[in-house]
Design a protein around this motif. Structure first.
Motif, short mmCIF file in Angstrom:
data_model
loop_
_atom_site.label_atom_id
_atom_site.label_comp_id
_atom_site.label_asym_id
_atom_site.label_seq_id
_atom_site.Cartn_x
_atom_site.Cartn_y
_atom_site.Cartn_z
N SER A 122 47.78 64.44 6.54
CA SER A 122 48.09 65.08 5.27
C SER A 122 47.46 64.30 4.12
O SER A 122 47.37 63.07 4.15
CB SER A 122 49.61 65.16 5.08
OG SER A 122 49.94 65.46 3.74
N LYS A 123 47.05 65.01 3.07
CA LYS A 123 46.46 64.37 1.90
C LYS A 123 47.52 63.97 0.86
O LYS A 123 47.22 63.76 -0.30
CB LYS A 123 45.44 65.31 1.26
CG LYS A 123 44.21 65.53 2.11
CD LYS A 123 43.46 64.22 2.33
CE LYS A 123 42.20 64.38 3.16
NZ LYS A 123 42.45 64.63 4.57
N ARG A 124 48.74 63.83 1.32
CA ARG A 124 49.84 63.50 0.42
C ARG A 124 49.59 62.21 -0.35
O ARG A 124 49.81 62.13 -1.57
CB ARG A 124 51.12 63.38 1.25
CG ARG A 124 52.40 63.59 0.48
CD ARG A 124 53.56 63.67 1.45
NE ARG A 124 54.80 63.43 0.75
CZ ARG A 124 55.81 62.72 1.23
NH1 ARG A 124 55.72 62.17 2.41
NH2 ARG A 124 56.91 62.57 0.54
N LYS A 125 49.10 61.16 0.33
CA LYS A 125 48.88 59.88 -0.32
C LYS A 125 47.70 59.90 -1.28
O LYS A 125 47.59 59.06 -2.16
CB LYS A 125 48.69 58.79 0.73
CG LYS A 125 49.94 58.47 1.54
CD LYS A 125 49.69 57.35 2.53
CE LYS A 125 50.96 57.03 3.32
NZ LYS A 125 50.72 55.93 4.30
N LEU A 126 46.79 60.87 -1.07
CA LEU A 126 45.61 60.98 -1.92
C LEU A 126 45.76 62.05 -2.99
O LEU A 126 44.83 62.30 -3.76
CB LEU A 126 44.38 61.29 -1.06
CG LEU A 126 43.97 60.22 -0.05
CD1 LEU A 126 42.79 60.70 0.78
CD2 LEU A 126 43.63 58.91 -0.73
N ALA A 127 46.91 62.69 -3.03
CA ALA A 127 47.09 63.85 -3.91
C ALA A 127 46.85 63.50 -5.38
O ALA A 127 46.23 64.28 -6.11
CB ALA A 127 48.48 64.44 -3.73
N GLN A 128 47.32 62.35 -5.82
CA GLN A 128 47.16 62.00 -7.23
C GLN A 128 45.68 61.87 -7.59
O GLN A 128 45.24 62.36 -8.65
CB GLN A 128 47.90 60.71 -7.56
CG GLN A 128 47.86 60.37 -9.04
CD GLN A 128 48.85 59.28 -9.42
OE1 GLN A 128 49.64 58.82 -8.60
NE2 GLN A 128 48.82 58.85 -10.66
N ASP A 129 44.89 61.24 -6.72
CA ASP A 129 43.45 61.11 -6.96
C ASP A 129 42.78 62.48 -6.98
O ASP A 129 41.94 62.77 -7.84
CB ASP A 129 42.80 60.25 -5.89
CG ASP A 129 43.05 58.76 -6.11
OD1 ASP A 129 43.34 58.38 -7.26
OD2 ASP A 129 42.97 58.00 -5.14
N ILE A 130 43.13 63.33 -6.02
CA ILE A 130 42.51 64.65 -5.93
C ILE A 130 42.90 65.52 -7.11
O ILE A 130 42.05 66.20 -7.71
CB ILE A 130 42.87 65.31 -4.58
CG1 ILE A 130 42.24 64.53 -3.42
CG2 ILE A 130 42.41 66.76 -4.55
CD1 ILE A 130 42.69 64.96 -2.04
N LEU A 131 44.17 65.47 -7.50
CA LEU A 131 44.62 66.28 -8.64
C LEU A 131 44.00 65.82 -9.96
O LEU A 131 43.93 66.61 -10.92
CB LEU A 131 46.14 66.23 -8.75
CG LEU A 131 46.89 67.44 -8.17
CD1 LEU A 131 46.67 67.57 -6.68
CD2 LEU A 131 48.38 67.36 -8.47
N SER A 132 43.52 64.59 -10.03
CA SER A 132 42.93 64.12 -11.28
C SER A 132 41.68 64.90 -11.64
O SER A 132 41.28 64.93 -12.81
CB SER A 132 42.61 62.62 -11.18
OG SER A 132 41.55 62.38 -10.27
#
Length: 303
Positions: A13-23
């Motif tokens: 899951s991209k849960r841990k990377l979500a903040q970077d991706i949402l930026s």
């Protein structure tokens, strides 16, 4: 960033990377499409943080798409069925897991799938050549308790009900209506390094079909982001995408490799996020370059 609900505990899951991706979602988005939805970490994070008005999610694994429909539209029924499964396992969890696995392979029940994902080793879904779920149970734990699941399911239903479309289909069909006012986020199956069939996925991806679909999105001026390959230590995963797509690749730090840790190494996983020309035209690229100076360009348009 606001916390998003977490119901389906998929490995990868991209849960841990979500903040970077949402930026990179720093512009107005009408509909966010996620055609390889899995646990839907990016869709859920985007909804929780008001990044789009509407959402379309899809997966070729139809029981997974049906599970999404239950979560959003029939949360009480799903929680009731999961609670039954969870409580019935208590007398002999290992044997019961095998029973539910056999039932799922016969009936494709979405609630059975949720139980299996919650209980299997490392939440790592595995399928055999016949498309049957064949991962074993993690005998150290029983899966998320029903009362905790209810909280997450209710939160997810409230967050997305009335503004999401859920379909079980091929990714190309799912994104066919996307236009320049939308955003497509794709996290397809990785190719790996061996060339052999990857048991993590019930349906494999044909690379040429993905490239053709990306080219079509470019032709329609549809903004998109693609999580596709990466590196771990000195090993690279996945073939390079062609220059004519004019994509910009960003390396996202995904943390220390768990496998490397077991072997006593300090290998760090870097996952690639590809940004499309239409997205680059909308996002605040200069500020992003300052935030992450190690951007690598593919194609000549943005050199």
């Amino acid at each position: 960033m606001k916390r998003a609900p977490h119901v389906i505990p998929y490995q990868g899951s991209k849960r841990k990377l979500a903040q970077d991706i949402l930026s990179y979602m720093d512009f107005e988005i009408s509909t966010l499409y996620e055609p390889f939805v899995g646990s839907g970490a990016i869709t859920l994070a985007a909804a929780a943080n008001e990044k789009a008005d509407r959402f379309v999610v899809a997966d070729k694994l139809e029981p997974l798409a049906e599970l999404w429909k239950l979560i959003i539209h029939e949360p009480d029924a799903l929680v009731k069925e999961y609670s039954r499964l969870w409580n019935e396992q208590l007398s002999d969890p290992a044997v019961y897991f095998k029973k539910v696995r056999a039932d799922f392979n016969s009936t494709k029940s979405p609630s059975d799938l949720l139980y299996l994902v919650a209980r299997c080793v490392k939440n790592a879904v595995r399928f055999n050549r016949n498309g049957e779920f064949n991962q074993g149970p993690d005998n150290r734990r029983l899966g998320l308790k029903p009362e905790k699941l209810k909280k997450e399911v209710d939160s997810m239903s409230q967050l997305l009900k009335g503004r999401i479309e859920i379909v079980g289909c091929d990714f190309r069909e799912a994104i066919a209506k996307a236009d320049s006012n939308d955003l497509v986020y794709m996290d397809p199956p990785w190719q790996g390094t061996s060339g052999k069939r990857d048991p993590r996925y019930a349906h494999l991806l044909v690379l040429d079909e993905l490239i053709e679909a990306l080219d079509a999105l470019n032709a329609r001026n549809v903004p998109f982001m693609l999580s596709f390959d990466g590196t771990c230590g000195d090993r690279a995963y996945g073939a390079e995408l062609p220059d004519f797509l004019q994509l910009k690749r960003v390396g996202l730090h995904a943390g220390r490799s768990s496998q490397a840790t077991l072997l006593g190494r300090n290998d760090v996983t870097i996952e690639s996020l590809y940004l499309s020309p239409a997205l680059l035209a909308k996002t605040k690229i200069k500020s992003l370059e300052k935030r992450n100076p190690h951007l690598e360009f593919l194609g000549k348009a943005f050199i």
